[in-house]
Scaffold this motif. Sequence first.
Motif, PDB file in Angstrom:
ATOM      1  N   TRP A   1      -7.140   3.510  -1.321  1.00 13.41           N
ATOM      2  CA  TRP A   1      -5.718   3.195  -1.393  1.00 13.41           C
ATOM      3  C   TRP A   1      -5.163   3.229  -2.817  1.00 13.41           C
ATOM      4  CZ3 TRP A   1      -6.353  -2.262   1.226  1.00 13.41           C
ATOM      5  CH2 TRP A   1      -7.170  -3.076   0.439  1.00 13.41           C
TER       6      TRP A   1
ATOM      7  N   ARG B   1      -0.275   4.509  -0.451  1.00 13.57           N
ATOM      8  CA  ARG B   1      -0.978   5.517   0.351  1.00 13.57           C
ATOM      9  C   ARG B   1      -2.438   5.105   0.462  1.00 13.57           C
ATOM     10  NH1 ARG B   1       0.532   8.080  -4.170  1.00 13.57           N
ATOM     11  NH2 ARG B   1       1.944   9.509  -3.109  1.00 13.57           N
TER      12      ARG B   1
ATOM     13  N   ASN C   1      -1.490   2.623   4.678  1.00 12.55           N
ATOM     14  CA  ASN C   1      -0.304   2.865   3.854  1.00 12.55           C
ATOM     15  C   ASN C   1       0.947   2.317   4.532  1.00 12.55           C
ATOM     16  OD1 ASN C   1      -0.587   5.158   5.774  1.00 12.55           O
ATOM     17  ND2 ASN C   1       1.293   5.862   4.800  1.00 12.55           N
ATOM     18  N   ASN C   2       1.885   1.893   3.697  1.00 11.73           N
ATOM     19  CA  ASN C   2       3.166   1.305   4.114  1.00 11.73           C
ATOM     20  C   ASN C   2       3.032  -0.112   4.662  1.00 11.73           C
ATOM     21  OD1 ASN C   2       4.583   3.594   3.356  1.00 11.73           O
ATOM     22  ND2 ASN C   2       4.484   4.515   5.392  1.00 11.73           N
TER      23      ASN C   2
ATOM     24  N   ILE D   1       0.851  -1.188   0.000  1.00  9.70           N
ATOM     25  CA  ILE D   1       0.000   0.000   0.000  1.00  9.70           C
ATOM     26  C   ILE D   1       0.889   1.241   0.000  1.00  9.70           C
ATOM     27  CG2 ILE D   1      -1.947   1.160   1.083  1.00  9.70           C
ATOM     28  CD1 ILE D   1      -2.406  -1.786   0.172  1.00  9.70           C
TER      29      ILE D   1
ATOM     30  N   TYR E   1      -1.928   1.186  -4.653  1.00 12.51           N
ATOM     31  CA  TYR E   1      -1.038   0.075  -4.324  1.00 12.51           C
ATOM     32  C   TYR E   1      -0.345  -0.491  -5.550  1.00 12.51           C
ATOM     33  CZ  TYR E   1      -5.285  -2.733  -5.414  1.00 12.51           C
ATOM     34  OH  TYR E   1      -6.403  -3.280  -5.992  1.00 12.51           O
TER      35      TYR E   1
END
Length: 293
Positions: free
Chosen positions: A95, A57, A73-74, A55, A97
């Motif tokens: 999201w 953001r 995110n992350n 992901i 991705y």
Amino acid sequence: MKKDKPFMKNNVFFAYISHPVEFSIFPFILGYERCSQNKDSIGPQKKPCHLLHFIIRGSGYLSLGGIDYTIRNNQLFYIPPECTAIYRPDKSDPWEYMWIEFNGYNCKYFCDKAHLSEQSPIYTPLHPEKFYELFSELLKQNMAGSPQSNSPRSIAALLNLFALLCEDSSGGPPEDISPEQAKLQPVLDFIHANFCTPDISLRAISEQMFFNESYLCRIFKQSVGISPQKYIINLRMQKAREMLMHSTFSISNISLSVGYKSPYYFSQEFKRMFNLTPSQYRRNSYRNADYTQ
């Protein structure tokens, strides 16, 4: 990690990669998507391959193995082959991705080393920028020129990705491993060795492994994504499902084999996860087997 602009100009991109089938692990479909607020859920669906998302953001939701997860995110999420999954973006913060489908005869080894499974599908990296770089490298290699000509580089990038996952999960360099993650691995080993024991509980695990119950529950949820109790139930239900499909043991015997003293309570838990009683699940699996033969 600097991610002010979208990763790509287009909202969706994917590429097929051709590889010889004898590779132990290889990517064969890569993709990127920047989802809109109106993006529908993907699934329920099963795929014959392994699927891994990173992901960039935003946030979204995954339903896998009867458990619902919130992913931000992350983080990464993993879907094993032949497992029914549904995932969708959050409408207020959809999201963006990158994803990769991969296969090969040794995939299970790599996923086990990284502690990725249906029961543990969420991964929160210590250094998300490294995963962003590796996913980006895989995509960019296959955006220009022939995907087949880039296959050795694609395999190398995927192996680097799993090397990073494995270092993060099981005794990599000290600077890459948090104290909580290092402490949790013996707990996971203990649970996998004893989840069929009827008396296993958070208290029993805490006493055996010399943890405070609240602390263990907190670091477990941070690392695995669900509580220890749910993790144990997932393991038991997956084991029960295998026994229903591949053995002739009675429901009572299966119940005892996976740690439930009461067949009635076992059946309730099973139906809660799979929307079928154990007997219904077994009948359906027999019908499906007859159909495919």
